[in-house]
Design an enzyme around this catalytic site. Structure first.
Site, PDB file in Angstrom:
ATOM      1  N   GLN A 103      52.995  39.165  87.418  1.00  0.00           N
ATOM      2  CA  GLN A 103      53.808  40.296  87.855  1.00  0.00           C
ATOM      3  C   GLN A 103      55.048  40.475  86.979  1.00  0.00           C
ATOM      4  O   GLN A 103      55.876  41.342  87.249  1.00  0.00           O
ATOM      5  CB  GLN A 103      54.228  40.096  89.314  1.00  0.00           C
ATOM      6  CG  GLN A 103      53.070  40.090  90.286  1.00  0.00           C
ATOM      7  CD  GLN A 103      53.495  39.789  91.716  1.00  0.00           C
ATOM      8  OE1 GLN A 103      54.675  39.671  92.034  1.00  0.00           O
ATOM      9  NE2 GLN A 103      52.519  39.644  92.594  1.00  0.00           N
ATOM     10  N   HIS A 169      56.567  37.691  92.217  1.00  0.00           N
ATOM     11  CA  HIS A 169      57.702  38.002  93.105  1.00  0.00           C
ATOM     12  C   HIS A 169      59.056  37.922  92.405  1.00  0.00           C
ATOM     13  O   HIS A 169      59.992  37.300  92.896  1.00  0.00           O
ATOM     14  CB  HIS A 169      57.690  37.087  94.325  1.00  0.00           C
ATOM     15  CG  HIS A 169      56.522  37.308  95.227  1.00  0.00           C
ATOM     16  ND1 HIS A 169      56.447  36.760  96.491  1.00  0.00           N
ATOM     17  CD2 HIS A 169      55.373  38.012  95.070  1.00  0.00           C
ATOM     18  CE1 HIS A 169      55.306  37.114  97.059  1.00  0.00           C
ATOM     19  NE2 HIS A 169      54.638  37.881  96.200  1.00  0.00           N
ATOM     20  N   GLU A 262      57.374  45.677 105.056  1.00  0.00           N
ATOM     21  CA  GLU A 262      58.453  46.163 105.897  1.00  0.00           C
ATOM     22  C   GLU A 262      59.513  46.927 105.123  1.00  0.00           C
ATOM     23  O   GLU A 262      59.681  46.749 103.915  1.00  0.00           O
ATOM     24  CB  GLU A 262      59.107  45.003 106.660  1.00  0.00           C
ATOM     25  CG  GLU A 262      59.669  43.899 105.800  1.00  0.00           C
ATOM     26  CD  GLU A 262      60.091  42.681 106.628  1.00  0.00           C
ATOM     27  OE1 GLU A 262      59.277  42.166 107.422  1.00  0.00           O
ATOM     28  OE2 GLU A 262      61.256  42.253 106.477  1.00  0.00           O
ATOM     29  N   TYR A 272      67.075  38.240 107.162  1.00  0.00           N
ATOM     30  CA  TYR A 272      65.881  38.976 107.578  1.00  0.00           C
ATOM     31  C   TYR A 272      64.693  38.074 107.899  1.00  0.00           C
ATOM     32  O   TYR A 272      63.607  38.562 108.173  1.00  0.00           O
ATOM     33  CB  TYR A 272      65.559  40.047 106.519  1.00  0.00           C
ATOM     34  CG  TYR A 272      66.643  41.103 106.529  1.00  0.00           C
ATOM     35  CD1 TYR A 272      66.522  42.250 107.288  1.00  0.00           C
ATOM     36  CD2 TYR A 272      67.843  40.891 105.853  1.00  0.00           C
ATOM     37  CE1 TYR A 272      67.546  43.186 107.356  1.00  0.00           C
ATOM     38  CE2 TYR A 272      68.873  41.816 105.918  1.00  0.00           C
ATOM     39  CZ  TYR A 272      68.715  42.960 106.681  1.00  0.00           C
ATOM     40  OH  TYR A 272      69.738  43.866 106.762  1.00  0.00           O
ATOM     41  N   TYR A 283      48.588  33.898 103.560  1.00  0.00           N
ATOM     42  CA  TYR A 283      47.271  34.232 103.012  1.00  0.00           C
ATOM     43  C   TYR A 283      46.236  33.157 103.294  1.00  0.00           C
ATOM     44  O   TYR A 283      45.031  33.435 103.263  1.00  0.00           O
ATOM     45  CB  TYR A 283      47.383  34.488 101.508  1.00  0.00           C
ATOM     46  CG  TYR A 283      47.945  35.860 101.201  1.00  0.00           C
ATOM     47  CD1 TYR A 283      47.148  36.995 101.268  1.00  0.00           C
ATOM     48  CD2 TYR A 283      49.282  36.018 100.866  1.00  0.00           C
ATOM     49  CE1 TYR A 283      47.666  38.247 100.998  1.00  0.00           C
ATOM     50  CE2 TYR A 283      49.810  37.270 100.595  1.00  0.00           C
ATOM     51  CZ  TYR A 283      48.991  38.384 100.665  1.00  0.00           C
ATOM     52  OH  TYR A 283      49.514  39.629 100.406  1.00  0.00           O
TER      53      TYR A 283
END
Length: 389
Positions: A103, A169, A262, A272, A283
């Site tokens: 990523q 991430h 979200e 959070y 997963y």
């Protein structure tokens, strides 16, 4: 596993919405907002048509220059493009070397609040560390325009700390506060879970800095010093969208684990909850307690399960598209489309979801009120939404 009653509620809402269109009354709308459900509408039934404007190689982010006739577009493998409405896109010289893979790669690009006079732009990308460690960084530079555009005086002002193994991430989305005084950065937890709650790391956090990279004295944890002083909020996973609305509220969306994507209203010093709570599961099938089980953590304003894989977030305050004023627009990767949420004070409502049949990576609003998207992948497209009628 999430409770069967919650899953049944989502399924029932999905069936009803597919049969009758958008939620038809306040009770239906409230139930939809409280669930993970949101059925998609075929693109043919959307109030716009989609015009393909240009192609890019794995585009990730974009920002329009003043006047709207040009835009900067990052390509994940390491190129910065200057798109021009009147001609072919140009390569921008002077870009940093990026660590491309997984990523990782080139990330966000935004203009400084004083861009018209300074030419300053802010960029994020991934850099390699020692061994197999990687981390996101943010830098600022001067954009020199013309026939051979380039970046001058590139300076790194922030880094993820620590760098860790893996290429997932990174997040590294950027946004300036409406007053131009503060730079906000999303920093993913790098698929390592625990850093999101570790105050000694700036992973899994929203970061607040001054434009030069220094720490504001009124940050919630400023007195602790180090990377902790940078933190504005914590308990996040993979934050791929960041936007201020017209009232100055900061909204953020993030990919949940398996389910539980979200959108959050970002508050000073708030936690959070990830990975302690989530409306999704790991997963590998292991359960994560839902948000309502731990009310001390800030709960999302909206969530999706099954996942839509949110990417790109923009506030819409214009009048070009009927009924869209004061909305958040969010791209969806696995959800292959565009999601609109209506803002009601500090609340959000699921308004529309359109099925594009392709992964939408980025959402931007031009100063004329038109909405533009970037589709994901090797043959990514710059798309303009043209209102019908």
């Amino acid at each position: 596993m999430k409770s069967l009653s919650a899953l049944a509620l989502s399924a029932a809402i999905a069936v009803a919405a597919c049969s009758t269109g958008p939620a038809s009354n306040a009770a239906d709308s409230a139930a939809l907002d409280a669930s993970g459900a949101q059925p998609a509408t075929p693109l043919a039934d959307a109030p716009f048509t989609v015009r393909e404007v240009a192609s890019f190689d794995e585009p990730w982010a974009m920002t329009f220059l003043p006047g709207g006739k040009q835009a900067l577009v990052t390509e994940r493998a390491g190129k910065l493009k200057l798109w021009r409405e009147s001609g072919p896109a140009l390569d921008v010289a002077g870009v940093p070397t990026v660590a491309y893979g997984g990523q990782g790669g080139f990330g966000d690009v935004i203009l400084a609040p004083d861009f018209a006079s300074s030419g300053t732009v802010y960029l994020s990308w991934v850099e390699a560390g020692d061994g197999d460690n990687f981390g996101a960084v943010v830098g600022k530079a001067t954009l020199v325009q013309g026939a051979a555009p380039r970046l001058d005086e590139l300076q790194v002002i922030w880094k993820q700390d620590p760098k860790v193994p893996g290429r997932g991430h990174f997040s590294h989305r950027l946004a300036f506060s409406p007053d131009g005084q503060y730079l906000f950065i999303t920093s993913g937890e790098r698929q390592k879970f625990d850093p999101a709650q570790d105050m000694g790391k700036n992973l899994g956090k929203v970061i607040r800095l001054k434009p030069d990279g220094s720490v504001p004295a009124d940050n919630p944890f400023a007195e602790k010093g180090g990377v902790t002083a940078q933190i504005w909020s914590l308990g996040h996973r993979n934050l791929l969208g960041l936007a201020f609305d017209g009232s100055g509220r900061l909204w953020q969306q993030e990919m949940g684990p398996k389910g539980g994507d979200e959108v959050n209203l970002v508050e000073r010093g708030a936690n959070y909850g990830y990975p302690i709570v989530s409306n999704g599961d790991h997963y590998d099938g292991k359960d994560i307690p839902d948000h309502p089980t731990r009310p001390e953590f800030a709960a999302p304003k909206l969530w999706w399960n099954p996942s839509v894989s949110p990417a790109g977030l923009a506030w819409y305050g214009g009048d070009r598209y009927s009924g869209w004023k004061n909305s958040l627009l969010m791209g969806a990767l696995s959800g292959q489309g565009l999601i609109r949420m209506s803002i009601d004070g500090d609340m959000l409502h699921k308004a529309d979801r359109w099925d594009f049949g392709q992964r939408i990576r980025e959402v931007e609003v031009r100063e004329d009120g038109s909405v533009w998207l970037l589709s994901d992948g090797k043959d990514g497209k710059l798309l303009k939404l043209v209102p019908k009628g």
